[in-house]
Design an enzyme around this catalytic site. Structure first.
Site, PDB file in Angstrom:
ATOM      1  N   ILE A   9       0.711  -1.258  -0.185  1.00 26.90           N
ATOM      2  CA  ILE A   9      -0.067   0.037  -0.222  1.00 26.90           C
ATOM      3  C   ILE A   9       1.027   1.132  -0.080  1.00 26.90           C
ATOM      4  O   ILE A   9       0.492   2.362  -0.380  1.00 26.90           O
ATOM      5  CB  ILE A   9      -1.066   0.049   1.101  1.00 26.90           C
ATOM      6  CG1 ILE A   9      -1.848   0.935   0.828  1.00 26.90           C
ATOM      7  CG2 ILE A   9      -0.122   0.416   2.576  1.00 26.90           C
ATOM      8  CD1 ILE A   9      -3.354   0.542   1.712  1.00 26.90           C
ATOM      9  N   GLY A  11       3.338   1.908  -2.097  1.00 22.73           N
ATOM     10  CA  GLY A  11       3.847   1.940  -3.321  1.00 22.73           C
ATOM     11  C   GLY A  11       2.726   2.732  -4.153  1.00 22.73           C
ATOM     12  O   GLY A  11       1.784   2.995  -3.415  1.00 22.73           O
ATOM     13  N   ALA A  81       2.421  -5.594  -3.917  1.00 24.29           N
ATOM     14  CA  ALA A  81       3.621  -5.645  -3.425  1.00 24.29           C
ATOM     15  C   ALA A  81       4.481  -6.414  -4.347  1.00 24.29           C
ATOM     16  O   ALA A  81       4.118  -7.521  -5.021  1.00 24.29           O
ATOM     17  CB  ALA A  81       3.594  -6.259  -1.999  1.00 24.29           C
ATOM     18  N   SER A 125       2.855  -8.673 -15.035  1.00 19.57           N
ATOM     19  CA  SER A 125       3.670  -7.670 -15.591  1.00 19.57           C
ATOM     20  C   SER A 125       3.963  -7.924 -16.970  1.00 19.57           C
ATOM     21  O   SER A 125       4.371  -9.144 -17.314  1.00 19.57           O
ATOM     22  CB  SER A 125       4.902  -7.393 -15.030  1.00 19.57           C
ATOM     23  OG  SER A 125       5.803  -6.617 -15.552  1.00 19.57           O
ATOM     24  N   GLU A 127       6.396  -7.332 -18.377  1.00 15.83           N
ATOM     25  CA  GLU A 127       7.885  -7.681 -18.480  1.00 15.83           C
ATOM     26  C   GLU A 127       7.975  -9.458 -18.237  1.00 15.83           C
ATOM     27  O   GLU A 127       8.911  -9.638 -19.045  1.00 15.83           O
ATOM     28  CB  GLU A 127       8.602  -7.337 -17.106  1.00 15.83           C
ATOM     29  CG  GLU A 127      10.162  -7.519 -17.008  1.00 15.83           C
ATOM     30  CD  GLU A 127      10.869  -6.617 -17.791  1.00 15.83           C
ATOM     31  OE1 GLU A 127      10.298  -5.673 -18.147  1.00 15.83           O
ATOM     32  OE2 GLU A 127      12.164  -7.145 -18.038  1.00 15.83           O
ATOM     33  N   TYR A 149      13.145 -10.315 -12.572  1.00 13.61           N
ATOM     34  CA  TYR A 149      11.980  -9.941 -12.168  1.00 13.61           C
ATOM     35  C   TYR A 149      10.973 -10.626 -13.146  1.00 13.61           C
ATOM     36  O   TYR A 149       9.774 -10.849 -12.596  1.00 13.61           O
ATOM     37  CB  TYR A 149      12.002  -8.470 -12.212  1.00 13.61           C
ATOM     38  CG  TYR A 149      10.581  -7.896 -12.288  1.00 13.61           C
ATOM     39  CD1 TYR A 149       9.854  -7.517 -10.885  1.00 13.61           C
ATOM     40  CD2 TYR A 149       9.833  -7.442 -13.064  1.00 13.61           C
ATOM     41  CE1 TYR A 149       8.754  -6.776 -10.808  1.00 13.61           C
ATOM     42  CE2 TYR A 149       8.846  -6.708 -13.134  1.00 13.61           C
ATOM     43  CZ  TYR A 149       8.254  -6.450 -11.919  1.00 13.61           C
ATOM     44  OH  TYR A 149       6.895  -6.017 -11.739  1.00 13.61           O
ATOM     45  N   ARG A 191       9.823   8.791 -13.984  1.00 16.95           N
ATOM     46  CA  ARG A 191       9.874  10.077 -12.889  1.00 16.95           C
ATOM     47  C   ARG A 191      11.434  10.492 -12.801  1.00 16.95           C
ATOM     48  O   ARG A 191      11.378  11.503 -12.491  1.00 16.95           O
ATOM     49  CB  ARG A 191       9.450   9.093 -11.665  1.00 16.95           C
ATOM     50  CG  ARG A 191       9.577  10.067 -10.445  1.00 16.95           C
ATOM     51  CD  ARG A 191       8.262  11.018 -10.427  1.00 16.95           C
ATOM     52  NE  ARG A 191       8.642  12.152  -9.508  1.00 16.95           N
ATOM     53  CZ  ARG A 191       8.804  12.186  -8.391  1.00 16.95           C
ATOM     54  NH1 ARG A 191       8.543  11.085  -7.509  1.00 16.95           N
ATOM     55  NH2 ARG A 191       9.012  13.294  -7.696  1.00 16.95           N
ATOM     56  N   LYS A 192      12.266   9.580 -13.084  1.00 16.94           N
ATOM     57  CA  LYS A 192      13.578  10.206 -13.258  1.00 16.94           C
ATOM     58  C   LYS A 192      13.580  11.265 -14.278  1.00 16.94           C
ATOM     59  O   LYS A 192      14.417  12.163 -14.041  1.00 16.94           O
ATOM     60  CB  LYS A 192      14.486   8.993 -13.680  1.00 16.94           C
ATOM     61  CG  LYS A 192      16.074   9.582 -13.686  1.00 16.94           C
ATOM     62  CD  LYS A 192      16.955   8.296 -13.887  1.00 16.94           C
ATOM     63  CE  LYS A 192      18.506   8.778 -14.091  1.00 16.94           C
ATOM     64  NZ  LYS A 192      19.280   7.432 -14.641  1.00 16.94           N
ATOM     65  N   ARG A 217       8.272   1.474 -24.580  1.00 14.58           N
ATOM     66  CA  ARG A 217       7.175   0.900 -23.700  1.00 14.58           C
ATOM     67  C   ARG A 217       5.981   1.566 -24.229  1.00 14.58           C
ATOM     68  O   ARG A 217       5.820   2.584 -24.793  1.00 14.58           O
ATOM     69  CB  ARG A 217       7.776   1.407 -22.258  1.00 14.58           C
ATOM     70  CG  ARG A 217       9.040   0.583 -21.694  1.00 14.58           C
ATOM     71  CD  ARG A 217       8.816  -0.858 -21.479  1.00 14.58           C
ATOM     72  NE  ARG A 217       9.950  -1.593 -21.066  1.00 14.58           N
ATOM     73  CZ  ARG A 217      10.942  -2.154 -21.846  1.00 14.58           C
ATOM     74  NH1 ARG A 217      10.662  -1.992 -23.297  1.00 14.58           N
ATOM     75  NH2 ARG A 217      12.101  -2.576 -21.281  1.00 14.58           N
ATOM     76  N   PRO A 278      21.829  -5.683 -18.313  1.00 19.67           N
ATOM     77  CA  PRO A 278      22.567  -6.808 -19.052  1.00 19.67           C
ATOM     78  C   PRO A 278      21.671  -7.031 -20.082  1.00 19.67           C
ATOM     79  O   PRO A 278      22.482  -7.349 -21.391  1.00 19.67           O
ATOM     80  CB  PRO A 278      22.613  -7.836 -17.833  1.00 19.67           C
ATOM     81  CG  PRO A 278      22.422  -7.336 -16.560  1.00 19.67           C
ATOM     82  CD  PRO A 278      21.661  -5.911 -16.902  1.00 19.67           C
TER      83      PRO A 278
HETATM   84  O1  G4F Z   1      11.132   2.715 -15.785  1.00 18.53           O
HETATM   85  P1  G4F Z   1      11.755   1.356 -16.153  1.00 18.53           P
HETATM   86  O2  G4F Z   1      12.723   1.023 -14.929  1.00 18.53           O
HETATM   87  O3  G4F Z   1      10.763   0.361 -16.174  1.00 18.53           O
HETATM   88  P2  G4F Z   1      10.544  -1.054 -16.480  1.00 18.53           P
HETATM   89  O4  G4F Z   1      12.030  -1.853 -16.380  1.00 18.53           O
HETATM   90  O5  G4F Z   1       9.978  -1.219 -17.901  1.00 18.53           O
HETATM   91  O6  G4F Z   1       9.740  -1.763 -15.494  1.00 18.53           O
HETATM   92  C1  G4F Z   1       8.195  -1.136 -15.073  1.00 18.53           C
HETATM   93  O7  G4F Z   1       7.303  -1.744 -15.996  1.00 18.53           O
HETATM   94  C2  G4F Z   1       6.829  -3.200 -15.780  1.00 18.53           C
HETATM   95  C3  G4F Z   1       5.795  -3.246 -16.777  1.00 18.53           C
HETATM   96  O8  G4F Z   1       6.355  -3.578 -17.920  1.00 18.53           O
HETATM   97  C4  G4F Z   1       6.572  -3.096 -14.174  1.00 18.53           C
HETATM   98  F1  G4F Z   1       6.517  -4.801 -14.090  1.00 18.53           F
HETATM   99  C5  G4F Z   1       7.768  -2.773 -13.449  1.00 18.53           C
HETATM  100  O9  G4F Z   1       7.661  -3.383 -12.093  1.00 18.53           O
HETATM  101  C6  G4F Z   1       8.195  -1.643 -13.756  1.00 18.53           C
HETATM  102  O10 G4F Z   1       7.060  -0.868 -13.136  1.00 18.53           O
HETATM  103  O11 G4F Z   1      12.370   1.221 -17.410  1.00 18.53           O
HETATM  104  C7  G4F Z   1      11.805   1.518 -18.661  1.00 18.53           C
HETATM  105  C8  G4F Z   1      12.761   1.497 -19.759  1.00 18.53           C
HETATM  106  C9  G4F Z   1      13.762   0.213 -19.653  1.00 18.53           C
HETATM  107  O12 G4F Z   1      13.774  -0.274 -21.025  1.00 18.53           O
HETATM  108  C10 G4F Z   1      14.962   0.859 -19.111  1.00 18.53           C
HETATM  109  O13 G4F Z   1      16.139   0.158 -19.824  1.00 18.53           O
HETATM  110  O14 G4F Z   1      13.595   2.691 -19.552  1.00 18.53           O
HETATM  111  C11 G4F Z   1      15.014   2.179 -19.746  1.00 18.53           C
HETATM  112  N1  G4F Z   1      15.901   3.168 -19.292  1.00 18.53           N
HETATM  113  C12 G4F Z   1      16.790   4.027 -19.819  1.00 18.53           C
HETATM  114  N2  G4F Z   1      17.466   4.720 -18.939  1.00 18.53           N
HETATM  115  C13 G4F Z   1      16.084   3.408 -17.845  1.00 18.53           C
HETATM  116  C14 G4F Z   1      17.307   4.573 -17.823  1.00 18.53           C
HETATM  117  N3  G4F Z   1      15.388   2.888 -16.901  1.00 18.53           N
HETATM  118  C15 G4F Z   1      15.654   3.545 -15.680  1.00 18.53           C
HETATM  119  N4  G4F Z   1      14.927   2.820 -14.479  1.00 18.53           N
HETATM  120  N5  G4F Z   1      16.536   4.240 -15.410  1.00 18.53           N
HETATM  121  C16 G4F Z   1      17.561   4.939 -16.587  1.00 18.53           C
HETATM  122  O15 G4F Z   1      18.334   5.796 -16.296  1.00 18.53           O
END
Ligand code: G4F
Length: 345
Positions: A9, A11, A81, A125, A127, A149, A191-192, A217, A278
């Site tokens: 809750i 998150g 969670a 997910s 994923e 994951y 968010r970043k 995505r 990776p």
């Molecule tokens: O925002 P991300 O970390 O999300 P990701 O890995 O897609 O996972 C999210 O969505 C999933 C559903 O498909 C959920 F199950 C999971 O829990 C989560 O909510 O990364 C999104 C994309 C990736 O391809 C990553 O390699 O952004 C790319 N990316 C590029 N630069 C980055 C960055 N991701 C992050 N976190 N930080 C970077 O600097």
């Protein structure tokens, strides 16, 4: 009165779901793990802290799960969670498998033991699909996860199916594609981006450095997804549903949209291989036809809207900070201890 127990809750999804369930007159219990740096800022930023009840629980501890079910006596359990940061799952794969995967068996087994009539929702997910080469994916598309994951989520997805078939538990899986909002954690890319873009605009930092810019995505708006999750749980029969927008945009396109919203130059965007994984999924887009036809669920917002709403929210946060106001995550560490429900003697 309907009673929900929401794991996770604290998150993003857990908080928006709690808000939705409260608006539908549910009694809402939420589980939390005690941590040295408490994590109640989302609940407090939506003003929910006095409307929900908190139960200590750890997904690695079956006894605490049974205890949480006994205290809350839910009609519905929502498992929001997980150890949800995909990049981190490469660093701690076994912990991820336990928290994201095996814990779902602990939850369902506890439900089976205590009251098999409790309805169960599992956040699956996108994923799980991995690079299956055939987006947009639907509920029947092949699943070949390529991250720890994703593997853990797929095992949980199968566990849900098994309990549905073997014990007739009303166990539902929502296969959620990326969904974003201002309550997203700073580790996740959207968010970043919105946070860095807001800070650059206000002169508080000078670059936005990301990893893989080419990953595509399907970015939706999180509050709409929790509504879809609620609708899945109201059906007579348990099933799997994809929630997505069916529209893909790259990380680069999302960043460009965010920068354009704030009116900053694209040359602040940098790449650093430290932020690469990776292995990464090239493209994820989802086909939500089933959710539309069965649940009447349809997303209103696409990635353009999401990027704008997130940048606007972070700009406001940093402006407030410059005006000396408290950040939501500077909020009081724990809610009133008297509100935490514990096992009695
Ligand atoms: O925002 P991300 O970390 O999300 P990701 O890995 O897609 O996972 C999210 O969505 C999933 C559903 O498909 C959920 F199950 C999971 O829990 C989560 O909510 O990364 C999104 C994309 C990736 O391809 C990553 O390699 O952004 C790319 N990316 C590029 N630069 C980055 C960055 N991701 C992050 N976190 N930080 C970077 O600097």
């Amino acid at each position: 009165m309907r009673t929900a127990l929401v794991t996770g809750i604290t998150g993003m999804d857990g908080t928006y779901l709690a808000q939705l369930l409260l608006s539908k007159n549910y009694k809402v219990f939420g589980t939390f793990r005690r941590a040295s740096t408490p994590n109640f800022w989302r609940i407090m930023s939506l003003g929910l802290e006095d409307k929900i009840s908190l139960v200590p629980m750890d997904l690695t501890d079956s006894n605490s799960i049974i205890n949480a079910l006994r205290i809350s006596q839910p009609t519905e359990v929502y498992n929001m969670a997980a150890s949800s940061y995909v990049a981190d799952s490469f660093e701690c794969p076994l912990a991820n498998l336990d928290i994201t995967g095996s814990a779902v068996m602990r939850l369902l087994d506890a439900i089976h033991t205590i009251d098999p009539h409790i309805k169960f929702y599992q956040s699956s997910s996108s994923e799980m699909y991995g690079n299956n080469g055939a987006p947009p994916m639907n509920e029947e598309s092949p699943m070949n996860p390529i991250s720890p994951y994703g593997v853990a989520k797929l095992s949980a997805h199968h566990i849900v199916n098994m309990y549905r078939k073997a014990y007739s538990i009303h166990a539902v899986s929502g296969i959620c594609f990326n969904h974003e909002a201002p309550l997203r954690g700073l580790d996740f890319v959207t968010r970043k981006i919105s946070n860095a873009v807001a800070k650059i605009k206000l002169g508080l930092c000078d670059n936005l450095t990301l990893g893989n810019l080419d990953a595509i995505r399907d970015w939706g708006w999180a509050p709409e997804y929790v509504n879809g999750i609620y609708l899945m749980m109201q059906q007579d029969e348990p099933d799997d549903y994809v929630l997505a927008t069916n529209y893909g945009a790259s990380v680069r396109e999302f960043a460009i949209e965010a920068m354009s919203r704030a009116g900053i130059d694209e040359k602040v965007l940098k790449q650093d291989k430290r932020y690469r994984r990776p292995i990464d999924i090239d493209k994820l887009t989802g086909d939500y036809t089933k959710a539309y036809s069965v649940l009447d669920w349809e997303p209103e917002y696409n990635y353009f809207d999401v990027a704008k709403m997130m940048v606007d929210a972070d700009l406001q946060r940093w402006k407030d900070w410059q005006d000396g106001k408290m950040f939501p995550w500077d909020a009081y560490l724990y809610p009133n201890e008297a509100k935490v429900l514990r096992r009695c003697k």
